[in-house]
Design a protein around this motif. Sequence first.
Motif, PDB file in Angstrom:
ATOM      1  N   GLY A   1       0.835  -1.210   0.000  1.00 60.49           N
ATOM      2  CA  GLY A   1       0.000   0.000   0.000  1.00 60.49           C
ATOM      3  C   GLY A   1       0.863   1.251   0.000  1.00 60.49           C
ATOM      4  N   LEU A   2       1.883   1.229   0.829  1.00 65.25           N
ATOM      5  CA  LEU A   2       2.793   2.374   0.922  1.00 65.25           C
ATOM      6  C   LEU A   2       3.514   2.598  -0.405  1.00 65.25           C
ATOM      7  N   LEU A   3       3.915   1.488  -1.034  1.00 67.99           N
ATOM      8  CA  LEU A   3       4.587   1.594  -2.334  1.00 67.99           C
ATOM      9  C   LEU A   3       3.672   2.253  -3.361  1.00 67.99           C
ATOM     10  N   LEU A   4       2.399   1.848  -3.353  1.00 69.67           N
ATOM     11  CA  LEU A   4       1.441   2.442  -4.290  1.00 69.67           C
ATOM     12  C   LEU A   4       1.291   3.940  -4.038  1.00 69.67           C
ATOM     13  N   ILE A   5       1.269   4.330  -2.760  1.00 74.08           N
ATOM     14  CA  ILE A   5       1.165   5.759  -2.446  1.00 74.08           C
ATOM     15  C   ILE A   5       2.418   6.497  -2.919  1.00 74.08           C
ATOM     16  N   LEU A   6       3.576   5.891  -2.705  1.00 74.74           N
ATOM     17  CA  LEU A   6       4.828   6.536  -3.128  1.00 74.74           C
ATOM     18  C   LEU A   6       4.869   6.729  -4.642  1.00 74.74           C
ATOM     19  N   VAL A   7       4.474   5.681  -5.381  1.00 72.29           N
ATOM     20  CA  VAL A   7       4.494   5.774  -6.840  1.00 72.29           C
ATOM     21  C   VAL A   7       3.531   6.863  -7.316  1.00 72.29           C
ATOM     22  N   ASN A   8       2.317   6.830  -6.773  1.00 73.44           N
ATOM     23  CA  ASN A   8       1.336   7.832  -7.176  1.00 73.44           C
ATOM     24  C   ASN A   8       1.756   9.237  -6.754  1.00 73.44           C
ATOM     25  N   GLY A   9       2.317   9.343  -5.550  1.00 73.20           N
ATOM     26  CA  GLY A   9       2.775  10.642  -5.065  1.00 73.20           C
ATOM     27  C   GLY A   9       3.898  11.186  -5.934  1.00 73.20           C
ATOM     28  N   ALA A  10       4.856  10.318  -6.272  1.00 70.81           N
ATOM     29  CA  ALA A  10       5.984  10.758  -7.090  1.00 70.81           C
ATOM     30  C   ALA A  10       5.499  11.226  -8.460  1.00 70.81           C
ATOM     31  N   LEU A  11       4.573  10.465  -9.055  1.00 74.51           N
ATOM     32  CA  LEU A  11       4.047  10.840 -10.370  1.00 74.51           C
ATOM     33  C   LEU A  11       3.287  12.158 -10.299  1.00 74.51           C
ATOM     34  N   ALA A  12       2.469  12.302  -9.240  1.00 77.08           N
ATOM     35  CA  ALA A  12       1.695  13.540  -9.104  1.00 77.08           C
ATOM     36  C   ALA A  12       2.627  14.727  -8.908  1.00 77.08           C
ATOM     37  N   SER A  13       3.687  14.541  -8.105  1.00 79.13           N
ATOM     38  CA  SER A  13       4.587  15.674  -7.882  1.00 79.13           C
ATOM     39  C   SER A  13       5.374  15.998  -9.147  1.00 79.13           C
ATOM     40  N   LEU A  14       5.648  14.978  -9.957  1.00 80.32           N
ATOM     41  CA  LEU A  14       6.309  15.223 -11.241  1.00 80.32           C
ATOM     42  C   LEU A  14       5.428  16.108 -12.135  1.00 80.32           C
ATOM     43  N   SER A  15       4.163  15.717 -12.287  1.00 83.07           N
ATOM     44  CA  SER A  15       3.244  16.513 -13.115  1.00 83.07           C
ATOM     45  C   SER A  15       3.094  17.923 -12.565  1.00 83.07           C
ATOM     46  N   LEU A  16       2.867  18.009 -11.247  1.00 84.73           N
ATOM     47  CA  LEU A  16       2.680  19.322 -10.640  1.00 84.73           C
ATOM     48  C   LEU A  16       3.947  20.163 -10.784  1.00 84.73           C
ATOM     49  N   GLY A  17       5.102  19.520 -10.630  1.00 84.82           N
ATOM     50  CA  GLY A  17       6.368  20.237 -10.746  1.00 84.82           C
ATOM     51  C   GLY A  17       6.562  20.827 -12.133  1.00 84.82           C
ATOM     52  N   VAL A  18       6.256  20.024 -13.161  1.00 88.68           N
ATOM     53  CA  VAL A  18       6.414  20.492 -14.542  1.00 88.68           C
ATOM     54  C   VAL A  18       5.442  21.636 -14.815  1.00 88.68           C
ATOM     55  N   MET A  19       4.170  21.415 -14.475  1.00 89.52           N
ATOM     56  CA  MET A  19       3.163  22.424 -14.804  1.00 89.52           C
ATOM     57  C   MET A  19       3.372  23.711 -13.982  1.00 89.52           C
ATOM     58  N   SER A  20       3.813  23.557 -12.732  1.00 90.22           N
ATOM     59  CA  SER A  20       4.009  24.738 -11.883  1.00 90.22           C
ATOM     60  C   SER A  20       5.221  25.552 -12.316  1.00 90.22           C
ATOM     61  N   ALA A  21       6.191  24.889 -12.948  1.00 91.10           N
ATOM     62  CA  ALA A  21       7.351  25.637 -13.442  1.00 91.10           C
ATOM     63  C   ALA A  21       6.877  26.642 -14.491  1.00 91.10           C
ATOM     64  N   ARG A  22       5.839  26.265 -15.243  1.00 87.85           N
ATOM     65  CA  ARG A  22       5.304  27.138 -16.276  1.00 87.85           C
ATOM     66  C   ARG A  22       4.252  28.096 -15.708  1.00 87.85           C
TER      67      ARG A  22
END
Lengths: 254, 266
Positions: free
Chosen positions: B156-177
């Motif tokens: 369960g924790l692994l699933l949260i980490l994967v989803n969290g990392a992906l979400a922060s990647l998307s947010l990081g890219v979009m927020s840079a712009r």
Amino acid sequence: MSVAGAELVLEDVSVRFPIYSGSSQSLKKRLLFQGSGGRLGRDVHHRIVIEALRNVSLSFQAGDRVALIGANGAGKSTLLRVMAGIYEPLLGTVTSRGRISPMLELGLGIDNELSGYDNIRIRGLILGLNTREIEEKMGDIAEFTELGDYLDIPVRTYSSGMLTRLTFAISTCFTPEILLLDEWIMAGDAAFILKAQRRLESFIEKTSIVVLASHDSGVCRRWCTKGVWLERGEVAAQGDVDRILDAYAGKTRG
Amino acid sequence: MMSRQDQQLRLALLDVVSGFARWPLWIRLGWNDILMRYRRSVLGPFWLTASMGIMVAVLGLLYANLFNTSVQEFLPFLCVGILVWNLISSFLVEGGMLFTSAESFIKQIRLPFSVYVYQSAWSKLIIFAHNLVIYFAVLVYFGIWPGAVALLAIPGLLLILVNGALASLSLGVMSARFRDIPQFVNSIVQILFFVTPIMWKPELLKDQRLLDLNPFYHLVEIVRQPLLGAVPSLRDYITVVFISALNIALSGAIFVRFRSRIAYWV
């Protein structure tokens, strides 16, 4: 990796920076007076863009020592960043062979709260070395800095001269195949500058391709064989360093 | 000659793989992020644990009283819920700064962009591990033993980490712009905290179908249930797998499309 095989080729590279912030109208007025900078234009979305580089084609082989010259804002730093792979050009291609080390700013990755030794380790990791390679170089770096026991305490306690020694030693201890240098960042006492120059010289000698952006024609003549003259993001001339520097000096004198 | 799209896809995949291979770097940088915040303080990162512990104790007593349930039953539920929510929300809240805060690195040297993602996920995992001390204290205090089922919390924790990392990647890219995104996400996360059953038990909801509208409920459940000694429902797992697939597709598309622009935007 064989040093002899190092190569850096740019084909028809163009780089544009879109400007997102502020009022485009007033910004445009302001930038129009900056004669030496990149050209202003509009992209397909009618946004204002700075054309930092236009159709730049360059080819460097092992043994090349290249001086990048040009006025402030001519695109020297941008070109170095394109060579380093930091900016991927929208148009054109950059191909390179050999490990590239950009020395654009000495202070990359310096953490003030960490000890000198830890900062050396982090810089090594950033440059892609493994722990064993870093520990092997540690003695050499420590000796060059002459910081002794200071290396055990946090960098924030260092004087600016000490910090320069540390960052300089870290930056020059791992020899890359392709070295990109921006300006001549040097501070510290006279004895250190002399020592730093000697180290940089041997560093440059060991490197296969060196590209140096500098205003100092003396430095360019001393270390470089080729010259590239950038003007408003375009290559105005390239060739033998003395010929290019003379042409550039003639132009700037009017 | 590869098409530009194929090339971007290849470069994005290469970024993710070669970034992972730089683990000595991001493990070290992730540790430093935490040490930096608490340097020269006596408790260090355990300040997080201390403040979280006080919050769990106070809110646990208060809300058990408000909802008229026993502290014995409510406080462990609240404790685990807050721990898991803290992990999830930190990905969302800090994701916007992922690349803008790494500007000095991005502009000076070419590193795989995924290095910054792994670094942030790793430091969030460390914080979660520190906070887990409270969970064990609660177990001991109330004499609870979840049993072997607690191990289900690991996937369960692994699933949260994967989803969290992906979400922060998307947010990081979009927020840079678009620099407004982090502020927007901040206010959304605050609301999510109240609509997700963390301070209140899901059974209290009259219309149970409302729970299914909130994907974060299922994300919390796949770690909370095992830690409290129960097996999460199949519905939880199916929903989370579905969310993960969606997240991979969306974040992948964003990264492939905009990876090369990040350096220009930060």
